[in-house]
Design an enzyme around this catalytic site. Structure first.
Site, PDB file in Angstrom:
ATOM      1  N   HIS A  77       0.801  -1.233   0.000  1.00 11.90           N
ATOM      2  CA  HIS A  77       0.000   0.000   0.000  1.00 11.90           C
ATOM      3  C   HIS A  77       0.834   1.284   0.000  1.00 11.90           C
ATOM      4  CE1 HIS A  77      -3.590  -2.253   0.107  1.00 11.90           C
ATOM      5  NE2 HIS A  77      -3.768  -2.360   1.407  1.00 11.90           N
ATOM      6  N   HIS A  85      -9.531   2.753   1.135  1.00 13.84           N
ATOM      7  CA  HIS A  85      -9.500   1.556   1.985  1.00 13.84           C
ATOM      8  C   HIS A  85     -10.544   1.641   3.105  1.00 13.84           C
ATOM      9  CE1 HIS A  85      -7.689  -1.978   3.907  1.00 13.84           C
ATOM     10  NE2 HIS A  85      -6.864  -2.088   2.866  1.00 13.84           N
ATOM     11  N   TYR A 127     -13.617   0.447   5.334  1.00  9.45           N
ATOM     12  CA  TYR A 127     -14.208  -0.821   5.764  1.00  9.45           C
ATOM     13  C   TYR A 127     -15.703  -0.591   5.962  1.00  9.45           C
ATOM     14  CZ  TYR A 127      -9.519  -2.599   7.161  1.00  9.45           C
ATOM     15  OH  TYR A 127      -8.215  -3.016   7.195  1.00  9.45           O
ATOM     16  N   GLU A 176     -11.789  -2.527  -2.569  1.00  7.37           N
ATOM     17  CA  GLU A 176     -10.666  -1.725  -3.059  1.00  7.37           C
ATOM     18  C   GLU A 176     -10.573  -1.816  -4.583  1.00  7.37           C
ATOM     19  OE1 GLU A 176      -7.118  -2.840  -0.640  1.00  7.37           O
ATOM     20  OE2 GLU A 176      -8.598  -3.923   0.551  1.00  7.37           O
TER      21      GLU A 176
END
Length: 347
Positions: free
Chosen positions: A104, A178, A180, A312
């Site tokens: 990342h 990213h 959630y 993603e």
């Protein structure tokens, strides 16, 4: 439509949280630090608004955001084996921040940048332009890259992320967000009973370090087949070695067929929330928070495994090592432009 800003005290002198609010009361909040989305409130079937993303209770904790909660990811989203790749015959070595691999964007990726933010609002949307220049050699990557990311919330309860970038040298780039997602609302439940439908007939095989092997596999007759809808728990209970490598869940790149108008549909039966994803990206890593433990203080509760699902959308870093994968190569002076829209509805 409304926008607002609120300086965050006690962390960084230049941290600010911004809010985008539509006429129905849906809200997206994010930090200029890492572009981190801290909150998204969306209605359930009874029009009750709750948060549907994971965020820390104490903003100081974003300084050590090892799970990349809500962050913009780059320059390259995903894992680069040994942190090494060849570009135009030149060897490029990146810092290793996950064992022997680069993850990342590395230890100083775009998730740790304080972005410049310019708010805007129109009759139909509230938004922000996030800008940053990543200098040549930053994070080990070649080329000075000028980046621009647009967050936009519409009155149709659509949250849109548009990415643009230009490099002055040939380089590699694939950006994503990213967040959630947990559609139960305020983290009332885990995501195991979330049902996912995905426009994908192929996924990328991983080794035990979650590095692509170079094989692209068919989803047919596996728990990776989401074409007709499947609950996330199927991959958690699976004995498939691919799910076991991912710590009993999913952390895999799915290649979109792009046969449907929407690439992903996620539904949560109790709240009635439905999240649809429409993107021009070639694929998506779906990560089911298999690596989360119980040690983090989140806004609503302590963290735990399977508390959120990341969607993603991106290209594949495996293209640096293997043929047949969506490329992340960005030629000098060529415009990188990608878009992903998250739409919140109810059933």
């Amino acid at each position: 439509m409304q926008t607002s800003s609120n300086p965050i005290k006690g962390v960084g002198t230049d941290w600010t949280e911004y809010s985008l609010i539509n006429d129905h009361g849906m809200t997206v909040k994010f930090l200029n630090y890492g572009g981190i989305i801290t909150t998204i409130t969306a209605p359930d079937r009874d029009n009750h608004f709750e948060n549907v993303v994971i965020g820390f209770d104490n903003y100081q904790d974003y300084l050590n955001n090892e799970n990349y909660f809500g962050a913009l990811i780059g320059r390259v989203a995903g894992r680069i084996q040994q942190g090494h790749f060849m570009l135009n015959g030149q060897s490029c070595q990146l810092p290793k921040n996950e064992g022997e691999n680069h993850l990342h964007g590395g230890p100083a990726g775009l998730d740790k940048v304080v972005w410049q933010v310019e708010l805007f609002d129109t009759a139909t949307s509230a938004g922000a332009i996030l800008s940053h220049t990543s200098n040549d050699g930053e994070g080990g990557y070649p080329g000075t890259v000028k980046l621009k990311v647009c967050y936009r919330l519409t009155n149709d309860n659509q949250f849109m992320i548009d990415y643009e970038a230009v490099s002055d040298q040939d380089t590699v780039l694939t950006l994503t967000n990213h967040s959630y997602f947990n559609l139960s609302g305020d983290l009332k439940d885990n995501i195991l009973n979330h049902e996912v439908k995905m426009d994908s007939s192929q996924f990328v095989e991983l080794d035990h370090d979650l590095i692509p092997t170079g094989k692209i596999l068919s989803v047919t007759n596996t728990v990776f087949d989401f074409r007709n809808g499947r609950k996330i728990v199927d991959g958690v209970d699976s004995t498939d070695q691919q799910n076991i490598y991912a710590k009993n869940g999913y952390d895999h790149f799915f290649i979109f067929d792009h046969q449907n108008e929407e690439q992903v549909v996620v539904t949560e039966p109790i709240s009635g929330r439905m999240l649809t994803v429409k993107t021009d990206q070639p694929g998506m890593v779906m990560y089911t928070s298999n690596g989360l433990d119980h040690t983090l203080a989140l806004k609503e509760r302590q963290s735990e495994k399977y508390l959120g699902v990341c969607l993603e959308t991106q290209s594949s870093p495996a293209s640096l090592e293997h043929t047949g994968f969506p490329s992340i190569y960005l030629p000098a002076d060529e415009l990188y432009r990608q878009s992903t829209t998250f739409s919140f509805k109810t059933i």
